[in-house]
Write an enzyme that holds these catalytic residues in place. Structure first.
Site, mmCIF file in Angstrom:
data_model
loop_
_atom_site.group_PDB
_atom_site.id
_atom_site.type_symbol
_atom_site.label_atom_id
_atom_site.label_comp_id
_atom_site.label_asym_id
_atom_site.label_seq_id
_atom_site.Cartn_x
_atom_site.Cartn_y
_atom_site.Cartn_z
ATOM 1 C CB ALA A 85 -7.333 -17.416 3.735
ATOM 2 N N GLY A 137 -4.411 2.359 -1.324
ATOM 3 C CA GLY A 137 -3.050 2.071 -0.839
ATOM 4 C C GLY A 137 -1.979 2.490 -1.818
ATOM 5 C CB ALA A 138 -1.700 4.800 -4.386
ATOM 6 C CB SER A 139 0.876 6.436 0.773
ATOM 7 O OG SER A 139 0.623 5.202 1.414
ATOM 8 N NE ARG A 140 3.544 2.517 3.386
ATOM 9 C CZ ARG A 140 3.498 1.282 3.855
ATOM 10 N NH1 ARG A 140 4.348 0.381 3.410
ATOM 11 N NH2 ARG A 140 2.610 0.938 4.753
ATOM 12 C CG ASN A 153 -2.240 -1.757 -4.397
ATOM 13 O OD1 ASN A 153 -1.531 -2.664 -4.828
ATOM 14 N ND2 ASN A 153 -1.774 -0.826 -3.558
ATOM 15 C CE1 TYR A 161 -0.650 -10.291 1.604
ATOM 16 C CE2 TYR A 161 0.253 -12.231 0.522
ATOM 17 C CZ TYR A 161 0.013 -10.868 0.535
ATOM 18 O OH TYR A 161 0.443 -10.089 -0.509
HETATM 19 P P1 NAP Z 1 3.184 -1.754 0.922
HETATM 20 O O1 NAP Z 1 4.428 -1.243 0.333
HETATM 21 O O2 NAP Z 1 3.192 -2.267 2.331
HETATM 22 O O3 NAP Z 1 2.041 -0.610 0.780
HETATM 23 C C1 NAP Z 1 0.751 -0.845 1.271
HETATM 24 C C2 NAP Z 1 -0.162 0.310 0.924
HETATM 25 O O4 NAP Z 1 -1.481 0.007 1.413
HETATM 26 C C3 NAP Z 1 0.252 1.616 1.594
HETATM 27 O O5 NAP Z 1 -0.079 2.691 0.738
HETATM 28 C C4 NAP Z 1 -0.635 1.649 2.847
HETATM 29 O O6 NAP Z 1 -0.892 2.964 3.344
HETATM 30 C C5 NAP Z 1 -1.914 1.046 2.282
HETATM 31 N N1 NAP Z 1 -2.796 0.477 3.300
HETATM 32 C C6 NAP Z 1 -2.527 -0.448 4.255
HETATM 33 N N2 NAP Z 1 -3.603 -0.690 4.999
HETATM 34 C C7 NAP Z 1 -4.607 0.090 4.511
HETATM 35 C C8 NAP Z 1 -5.970 0.303 4.844
HETATM 36 N N3 NAP Z 1 -6.551 -0.344 5.857
HETATM 37 N N4 NAP Z 1 -6.681 1.204 4.125
HETATM 38 C C9 NAP Z 1 -6.110 1.889 3.098
HETATM 39 N N5 NAP Z 1 -4.836 1.722 2.716
HETATM 40 C C10 NAP Z 1 -4.088 0.847 3.427
HETATM 41 O O7 NAP Z 1 2.570 -2.958 0.060
HETATM 42 P P2 NAP Z 1 2.906 -3.407 -1.447
HETATM 43 O O8 NAP Z 1 4.057 -4.346 -1.410
HETATM 44 O O9 NAP Z 1 2.945 -2.230 -2.336
HETATM 45 O O10 NAP Z 1 1.607 -4.285 -1.773
HETATM 46 C C11 NAP Z 1 0.477 -3.746 -2.446
HETATM 47 C C12 NAP Z 1 -0.509 -4.877 -2.727
HETATM 48 O O11 NAP Z 1 0.130 -5.894 -3.514
HETATM 49 C C13 NAP Z 1 -0.992 -5.586 -1.460
HETATM 50 O O12 NAP Z 1 -2.351 -5.948 -1.603
HETATM 51 C C14 NAP Z 1 -0.125 -6.819 -1.393
HETATM 52 O O13 NAP Z 1 -0.744 -7.862 -0.685
HETATM 53 C C15 NAP Z 1 0.029 -7.147 -2.866
HETATM 54 N N6 NAP Z 1 1.208 -7.969 -3.164
HETATM 55 C C16 NAP Z 1 2.472 -7.494 -2.916
HETATM 56 C C17 NAP Z 1 3.557 -8.319 -3.212
HETATM 57 C C18 NAP Z 1 4.973 -7.878 -3.005
HETATM 58 O O14 NAP Z 1 5.879 -8.682 -3.271
HETATM 59 N N7 NAP Z 1 5.241 -6.664 -2.561
HETATM 60 C C19 NAP Z 1 3.350 -9.589 -3.744
HETATM 61 C C20 NAP Z 1 2.058 -10.025 -3.972
HETATM 62 C C21 NAP Z 1 0.985 -9.199 -3.692
HETATM 63 P P3 NAP Z 1 0.096 3.638 4.476
HETATM 64 O O15 NAP Z 1 1.354 4.052 3.733
HETATM 65 O O16 NAP Z 1 -0.673 4.800 4.972
HETATM 66 O O17 NAP Z 1 0.346 2.579 5.491
#
Ligand code: NAP
Length: 247
Positions: A157, A11-14, A90, A155
């Site tokens: 859990a 999940g590193a496209s964004r 991630n 989420y």
């Molecule tokens: P995000 O901006 O929504 O990015 C999610 C990434 O995961 C995207 O690259 C997406 O790909 C990829 N992805 C989603 N479903 C996938 C799948 N089934 N297989 C492979 N890749 C998948 O999320 P983020 O905020 O960066 O969060 C990253 C991690 O940190 C997550 O695990 C999230 O729960 C955790 N986290 C985030 C926060 C926060 O405040 N942002 C806080 C606590 C924990 P596409 O671009 O192709 O959809």
């Protein structure tokens, strides 16, 4: 700090994953990253990152929740890069709803994408780590995996499950010099949190001692520490990157 290492980041496209890939490439790592559907963004990022830092970078469209796909991915990375030294689980999604309204599909989608994915990818990389007698696994959990959160039972859990999985891996794999740690971000400014309305964002920020949302770089810096030999004696831990939200 990571010169010549091969890192697999899901999940590193964004968002946070992208920030980690940037920090790792800057520190000399070759990057294999995955995404679900952002083909254009991923291709662009792949080209930018390798041009900027002169490391090998490849993006793979691979569903982290799919067991067979995780194994195909690991095989493809071994063929392309030769090995895997660091795994960052991630990839994650939210499907928020009060339990009263939550569908079975919302529950399953979140558990499979956030938690089963860590099992899938760790299992797929395990043979390589054991053969190398070295490896660093980092699982991206969340402060709500520790505290719980109304409207996020699925989420929370999934993220609590990741902490148990992290500690178990640390115990199973420590004797082979494979470390496993978790990072618990608080409120990080990405598309995931961008979907929240301004009032909710303000409520979150008010509860944070450092009085700001975190950046993807804030999380990436801790990831860099856990991936590198700087943390050679750290395993089984969950490090919060949350501006003091969780104490
Ligand atoms: P995000 O901006 O929504 O990015 C999610 C990434 O995961 C995207 O690259 C997406 O790909 C990829 N992805 C989603 N479903 C996938 C799948 N089934 N297989 C492979 N890749 C998948 O999320 P983020 O905020 O960066 O969060 C990253 C991690 O940190 C997550 O695990 C999230 O729960 C955790 N986290 C985030 C926060 C926060 O405040 N942002 C806080 C606590 C924990 P596409 O671009 O192709 O959809």
């Amino acid at each position: 700090m990571l010169k010549g290492k091969v890192a697999l980041i899901t999940g590193a496209s964004r968002g946070i994953g992208k920030g980690i890939a940037e920090a790792f490439a800057k520190n000399g790592a070759n990057i294999a990253f995955t995404f679900a559907s952002s083909v254009e963004k991923a291709r662009q990022f792949e080209a930018e990152l390798s041009a900027q830092y002169g490391v090998k970078v490849k993006g793979y469209q691979s569903d982290a929740s799919n067991f067979a796909a995780a194994h195909e991915l690991a095989d493809a990375i071994i063929a392309d890069f030769g090995t895997i030294d660091i795994l960052i689980n991630n990839a994650g999604i939210t499907r928020d709803n009060l339990l009263m309204r939550m569908t079975e599909e919302q529950w399953d989608e979140v558990i499979n994408t956030n938690l089963k994915s860590a099992f899938n990818l760790t299992k797929a990389c395990l043979k390589t780590f054991l053969k190398n007698r070295s490896g660093s696994i980092i699982n991206m959990t969340s402060v709500v995996g520790v505290t719980g959160n109304a409207g996020q039972s699925n989420y929370s859990a999934s993220k609590a499950g990741m902490i148990g999985f992290t500690k178990s891996m640390a115990k199973e794999l420590g004797s082979r010099n494979v470390r496993c740690n978790a990072i618990a971000p608080g409120f990080i400014e990405t598309e995931m949190t961008g979907a929240l309305n301004e009032d909710i964002k303000k409520q979150w920020v008010d509860t944070i001692p450092l009085k700001r949302g975190g950046s993807t770089e804030d999380v990436a810096n801790v990831c860099l520490f856990l991936a590198s030999d700087m943390s050679a004696y750290v395993t089984g831990q969950t490090i919060s990157v949350c501006g003091g939200m969780l104490m």
